[in-house]
Design a protein around this motif. Structure first.
Motif, PDB file in Angstrom:
ATOM      1  N   PRO A 193      48.587  83.578 -13.418  1.00 32.44           N
ATOM      2  CA  PRO A 193      49.624  83.140 -15.266  1.00 32.44           C
ATOM      3  C   PRO A 193      49.924  84.753 -15.118  1.00 32.44           C
ATOM      4  O   PRO A 193      49.945  86.294 -14.569  1.00 32.44           O
ATOM      5  CB  PRO A 193      48.665  83.224 -15.588  1.00 32.44           C
ATOM      6  N   GLN A 194      51.132  84.531 -15.878  1.00 26.81           N
ATOM      7  CA  GLN A 194      52.135  86.055 -16.170  1.00 26.81           C
ATOM      8  C   GLN A 194      51.503  86.405 -16.883  1.00 26.81           C
ATOM      9  O   GLN A 194      50.471  86.286 -18.270  1.00 26.81           O
ATOM     10  CB  GLN A 194      53.236  85.529 -16.570  1.00 26.81           C
ATOM     11  N   ILE A 195      51.235  87.742 -17.066  1.00 23.28           N
ATOM     12  CA  ILE A 195      50.453  88.864 -17.909  1.00 23.28           C
ATOM     13  C   ILE A 195      51.699  89.823 -18.304  1.00 23.28           C
ATOM     14  O   ILE A 195      50.901  90.873 -19.809  1.00 23.28           O
ATOM     15  CB  ILE A 195      48.974  89.446 -16.532  1.00 23.28           C
ATOM     16  N   ALA A 196      52.490  89.837 -17.987  1.00 16.79           N
ATOM     17  CA  ALA A 196      53.990  90.843 -18.725  1.00 16.79           C
ATOM     18  C   ALA A 196      55.015  90.051 -18.298  1.00 16.79           C
ATOM     19  O   ALA A 196      55.435  89.225 -17.773  1.00 16.79           O
ATOM     20  CB  ALA A 196      54.346  92.103 -18.254  1.00 16.79           C
ATOM     21  N   CYS A 197      55.165  89.589 -20.448  1.00 18.18           N
ATOM     22  CA  CYS A 197      56.012  89.015 -20.728  1.00 18.18           C
ATOM     23  C   CYS A 197      57.532  89.930 -20.465  1.00 18.18           C
ATOM     24  O   CYS A 197      57.828  90.515 -21.438  1.00 18.18           O
ATOM     25  CB  CYS A 197      56.027  88.303 -21.694  1.00 18.18           C
ATOM     26  N   ASP A 199      60.358  91.961 -11.870  1.00 18.77           N
ATOM     27  CA  ASP A 199      61.055  90.807 -11.995  1.00 18.77           C
ATOM     28  C   ASP A 199      59.872  90.034 -12.830  1.00 18.77           C
ATOM     29  O   ASP A 199      59.962  88.530 -13.485  1.00 18.77           O
ATOM     30  CB  ASP A 199      61.477  90.465 -12.163  1.00 18.77           C
ATOM     31  N   GLY A 200      58.876  90.203 -12.697  1.00 22.13           N
ATOM     32  CA  GLY A 200      57.445  89.306 -12.890  1.00 22.13           C
ATOM     33  C   GLY A 200      56.125  89.778 -12.175  1.00 22.13           C
ATOM     34  O   GLY A 200      55.978  90.868 -11.485  1.00 22.13           O
ATOM     35  N   VAL A 201      55.218  89.974 -13.427  1.00 18.52           N
ATOM     36  CA  VAL A 201      53.910  90.919 -13.453  1.00 18.52           C
ATOM     37  C   VAL A 201      53.210  89.809 -13.949  1.00 18.52           C
ATOM     38  O   VAL A 201      53.058  89.277 -14.469  1.00 18.52           O
ATOM     39  CB  VAL A 201      53.560  91.413 -13.776  1.00 18.52           C
ATOM     40  N   HIS A 202      52.073  89.081 -12.512  1.00 17.69           N
ATOM     41  CA  HIS A 202      51.430  88.208 -12.720  1.00 17.69           C
ATOM     42  C   HIS A 202      50.145  88.176 -11.965  1.00 17.69           C
ATOM     43  O   HIS A 202      49.745  89.471 -11.400  1.00 17.69           O
ATOM     44  CB  HIS A 202      51.571  86.778 -11.575  1.00 17.69           C
TER      45      HIS A 202
END
Length: 202
Positions: free
Chosen positions: A142-146, A162-165
């Protein structure tokens, strides 16, 4: 893919079964028929690297790109808005049964998406949404930083991944952090070179 290509079926074939999500934004039930997976491994001495490639499933000799884009479209709410914001609106809807709270989520997400597209040169949000969906659905992280919620804030410029999960391996008691990058390259070799260069900076 040519429809007359020997030995190739034009029927829409599902991907291998994707792992169940734990705590991610959606079940992504339609993803396993939208994408095909090609796993690959490289071995060079003691170094072993594995990768998975995904491409839209084919139907009647043509990639089902529109169907995949439709799936991404319905993922912009969890991609754009933090879980806390979504849960607040969900709670209000459950208390009142007033659909406006769910509509507000969609409007807010679409507004952020449009704002990013209009203010950031060469915005890559569609690719980032695809990265978001793949990371949550395939890796179960799951994503943790939007990032969308942050980078559309004029007082908080955002750079970097671009994504932190995140995911947790119960068996190994390991917390895994995923940094995602969404980029387009004309050649696979260029993409692999970029990955290696990025890893060398970590």
């Amino acid at each position: 893919m040519d429809s007359a290509e020997p030995g190739v079926s034009n029927e829409l074939a599902p991907c291998p079964e994707l792992p169940p999500l734990k705590g991610a934004a959606s079940s992504y039930a339609g993803l396993k028929v939208r994408l095909k997976e090609v796993p690959y491994k490289w071995q060079s001495g003691a170094l072993e690297v594995s990768g998975n490639y995904y491409y839209p499933s084919f139907l009647a000799g043509a990639p089902t790109v529109k169907e995949f884009v439709d799936l991404l479209y319905w993922s912009i709410v969890p991609y754009c808005l933090p879980r806390k914001v979504r849960e607040q609106k969900q709670a209000l809807y459950e208390q009142t049964q007033d659909m406006r709270y769910m509509s507000e989520l969609i409007d807010q997400a679409k507004g952020l998406f449009a704002k990013a597209r209009s203010t950031i040169a060469k915005a890559g949000e569609p690719g980032e949404v695809a990265l978001f969906v793949l990371t949550e659905a395939v890796l179960g992280a799951p994503q943790i930083a939007c990032k969308m919620y942050l980078k559309t804030n004029s007082e908080m410029p955002v750079h970097g991944s671009d994504g932190v999960h995140i995911s947790f391996d119960k068996e190994g008691q390991l917390l895994r952090l995923f940094w995602g990058e969404s980029k387009l390259y004309a050649k696979l070799s260029d993409a692999l070179d970029a990955i290696v260069n990025l890893l060398s900076l970590l």
